[in-house]
Design an enzyme around this catalytic site. Sequence first.
Site, PDB file in Angstrom:
ATOM      1  N   ASP A   1     -25.081  56.633 145.901  1.00 46.93           N
ATOM      2  CA  ASP A   1     -24.184  56.470 147.027  1.00 46.93           C
ATOM      3  C   ASP A   1     -23.811  57.863 147.521  1.00 46.93           C
ATOM      4  O   ASP A   1     -23.479  58.746 146.726  1.00 46.93           O
ATOM      5  CB  ASP A   1     -22.928  55.710 146.562  1.00 46.93           C
ATOM      6  CG  ASP A   1     -22.089  55.220 147.706  1.00 46.93           C
ATOM      7  OD1 ASP A   1     -22.616  54.480 148.553  1.00 46.93           O
ATOM      8  OD2 ASP A   1     -20.897  55.561 147.745  1.00 46.93           O
TER       9      ASP A   1
ATOM     10  N   ASN B   1     -20.391  60.478 160.093  1.00 45.74           N
ATOM     11  CA  ASN B   1     -20.445  59.516 161.203  1.00 45.74           C
ATOM     12  C   ASN B   1     -19.215  59.627 162.091  1.00 45.74           C
ATOM     13  O   ASN B   1     -19.318  59.558 163.320  1.00 45.74           O
ATOM     14  CB  ASN B   1     -20.569  58.084 160.674  1.00 45.74           C
ATOM     15  CG  ASN B   1     -21.998  57.690 160.430  1.00 45.74           C
ATOM     16  OD1 ASN B   1     -22.923  58.234 160.998  1.00 45.74           O
ATOM     17  ND2 ASN B   1     -22.186  56.727 159.548  1.00 45.74           N
TER      18      ASN B   1
ATOM     19  N   HIS C   1     -23.236  58.623 165.056  1.00 41.80           N
ATOM     20  CA  HIS C   1     -24.324  58.005 164.289  1.00 41.80           C
ATOM     21  C   HIS C   1     -25.609  58.823 164.310  1.00 41.80           C
ATOM     22  O   HIS C   1     -26.382  58.783 163.364  1.00 41.80           O
ATOM     23  CB  HIS C   1     -24.571  56.572 164.766  1.00 41.80           C
ATOM     24  CG  HIS C   1     -23.433  55.668 164.426  1.00 41.80           C
ATOM     25  ND1 HIS C   1     -23.178  55.243 163.147  1.00 41.80           N
ATOM     26  CD2 HIS C   1     -22.461  55.132 165.203  1.00 41.80           C
ATOM     27  CE1 HIS C   1     -22.103  54.479 163.145  1.00 41.80           C
ATOM     28  NE2 HIS C   1     -21.647  54.394 164.380  1.00 41.80           N
TER      29      HIS C   1
ATOM     30  N   ASP D   1     -27.641  59.748 161.084  1.00 43.71           N
ATOM     31  CA  ASP D   1     -29.077  59.487 160.924  1.00 43.71           C
ATOM     32  C   ASP D   1     -29.822  60.743 160.478  1.00 43.71           C
ATOM     33  O   ASP D   1     -30.726  60.675 159.644  1.00 43.71           O
ATOM     34  CB  ASP D   1     -29.673  58.958 162.231  1.00 43.71           C
ATOM     35  CG  ASP D   1     -29.224  57.548 162.552  1.00 43.71           C
ATOM     36  OD1 ASP D   1     -28.655  56.870 161.671  1.00 43.71           O
ATOM     37  OD2 ASP D   1     -29.450  57.115 163.705  1.00 43.71           O
TER      38      ASP D   1
ATOM     39  N   ASP E   1     -24.867  54.034 153.284  1.00 43.68           N
ATOM     40  CA  ASP E   1     -25.158  55.297 152.602  1.00 43.68           C
ATOM     41  C   ASP E   1     -25.610  55.073 151.161  1.00 43.68           C
ATOM     42  O   ASP E   1     -25.442  55.927 150.313  1.00 43.68           O
ATOM     43  CB  ASP E   1     -23.951  56.225 152.655  1.00 43.68           C
ATOM     44  CG  ASP E   1     -22.738  55.657 151.932  1.00 43.68           C
ATOM     45  OD1 ASP E   1     -22.778  54.480 151.508  1.00 43.68           O
ATOM     46  OD2 ASP E   1     -21.748  56.380 151.779  1.00 43.68           O
TER      47      ASP E   1
END
Length: 128
Positions: free
Chosen positions: A2, A10, A15, A19, A45
């Site tokens: 994680d 973010n 976003h 990415d 994530d």
Amino acid sequence: MDLDRFKAVNDGGGHAAGDAVLRRVAEVLRSCIRNKDTVARLGGDEFAIVLEKATPERARSVALQIQQALNPLLVDWNGQTYTVGASLGVATITDGYESIAAWMAAADTACYEAKRTQRGQVRFAQPP
């Protein structure tokens, strides 16, 4: 596995920045494993790394290599530098797990324990 501090990427960069970070994380993960192993993004994530026919010692070695490579990971995107890390949970498949779902749950529990105690850590599930 994680990612730590991914929400801030973010929220701060949008976003597209998220990415870019995810793509870089995937590159790092692929560089730490063999061609016959698998890296998969589970969603958000979270990632899973499946090491084919790996001994517990190999799993430990790869987990520690990933921990070192991702803590911290700096990603430059659109004039900004974003910093993330990773918490890892490791579970080795044994006959004691009643199903693949139970094995995955053990790895997930170990990962949450790593995040809870101190981010950027590796925790190993105790086989049943």
